[in-house]
Design a protein around this motif. Structure first.
Motif, PDB file in Angstrom:
ATOM      1  N   UNK A   1     -10.148   1.552   4.478  1.00 42.16           N
ATOM      2  CA  UNK A   1      -9.377   0.324   4.679  1.00 42.16           C
ATOM      3  C   UNK A   1      -7.884   0.625   4.834  1.00 42.16           C
ATOM      4  N   UNK A   2      -7.356   1.495   3.995  1.00 41.03           N
ATOM      5  CA  UNK A   2      -5.922   1.804   4.048  1.00 41.03           C
ATOM      6  C   UNK A   2      -5.539   2.533   5.331  1.00 41.03           C
ATOM      7  N   UNK A   3      -6.435   3.355   5.841  1.00 38.60           N
ATOM      8  CA  UNK A   3      -6.130   4.105   7.062  1.00 38.60           C
ATOM      9  C   UNK A   3      -6.202   3.238   8.312  1.00 38.60           C
ATOM     10  N   UNK A   4      -6.614   2.002   8.174  1.00 30.72           N
ATOM     11  CA  UNK A   4      -6.599   1.084   9.306  1.00 30.72           C
ATOM     12  C   UNK A   4      -5.190   0.551   9.576  1.00 30.72           C
ATOM     13  N   UNK A   5      -4.356   0.547   8.554  1.00 29.59           N
ATOM     14  CA  UNK A   5      -3.001  -0.006   8.678  1.00 29.59           C
ATOM     15  C   UNK A   5      -2.166   0.751   9.719  1.00 29.59           C
ATOM     16  N   UNK A   6      -2.135   2.105   9.683  1.00 29.94           N
ATOM     17  CA  UNK A   6      -1.292   2.812  10.663  1.00 29.94           C
ATOM     18  C   UNK A   6      -1.718   2.617  12.122  1.00 29.94           C
ATOM     19  N   UNK A   7      -2.953   2.218  12.360  1.00 29.97           N
ATOM     20  CA  UNK A   7      -3.405   2.041  13.746  1.00 29.97           C
ATOM     21  C   UNK A   7      -3.383   0.568  14.170  1.00 29.97           C
ATOM     22  N   UNK A   8      -2.696  -0.263  13.390  1.00 34.64           N
ATOM     23  CA  UNK A   8      -2.504  -1.653  13.784  1.00 34.64           C
ATOM     24  C   UNK A   8      -3.601  -2.616  13.372  1.00 34.64           C
ATOM     25  N   UNK A   9      -4.519  -2.166  12.541  1.00 36.62           N
ATOM     26  CA  UNK A   9      -5.570  -3.068  12.046  1.00 36.62           C
ATOM     27  C   UNK A   9      -5.198  -3.541  10.654  1.00 36.62           C
ATOM     28  N   UNK A  10      -5.893  -4.515  10.171  1.00 38.30           N
ATOM     29  CA  UNK A  10      -5.601  -5.098   8.861  1.00 38.30           C
ATOM     30  C   UNK A  10      -6.581  -4.560   7.821  1.00 38.30           C
ATOM     31  N   UNK A  11      -6.051  -4.112   6.703  1.00 42.18           N
ATOM     32  CA  UNK A  11      -6.896  -3.711   5.581  1.00 42.18           C
ATOM     33  C   UNK A  11      -7.305  -4.966   4.828  1.00 42.18           C
TER      34      UNK A  11
END
Length: 108
Positions: free
Chosen positions: A49-59
């Motif tokens: 979930x946290x690694x979705x943040x850098x690629x523009x997705x929402x955790x």
């Protein structure tokens, strides 16, 4: 939204059950190892979930909660397997294993 959570639950149930069945196949399934499987799957879900943040997705913490619940359900299933068929799914205690190897025929 509900379908997404069900997919998270099912995916992590499968991930954790893979670990449960792998340990069971080798006769190494024990309650303490179920806690490790659950914790590792939960940590992996959080990291995912946290690694979705850098690629523009929402955790989404609810996704992580569904991941953790799915892994927990698989570990509970493993606990039931141990309880119902300990001779099949759980390893013998360490002292039994050591005693067996101490009496082994060295010439064999």
């Amino acid at each position: 939204q509900g379908q997404d959570k069900l997919q998270h639950f099912a995916g992590y149930f499968g991930l954790a059950m893979g670990g449960v069945l792998l340990l069971a196949a080798y006769g190494m399934l024990r309650p303490a190892r179920l806690w490790w499987i659950w914790g590792a799957c939960s940590a992996y879900g959080m990291l995912d979930e946290l690694l979705q943040i850098p690629v523009g997705r929402t955790a989404d913490w609810r996704d992580w909660l569904a991941d953790t619940a799915g892994a927990g359900a698989a570990c509970l299933t493993g606990a039931v397997l141990i309880r119902l068929r300990p001779q099949t799914f759980a390893a013998p205690p360490a002292d039994e294993t050591a005693a067996d190897s101490a009496h082994a025929d060295p010439s064999a």
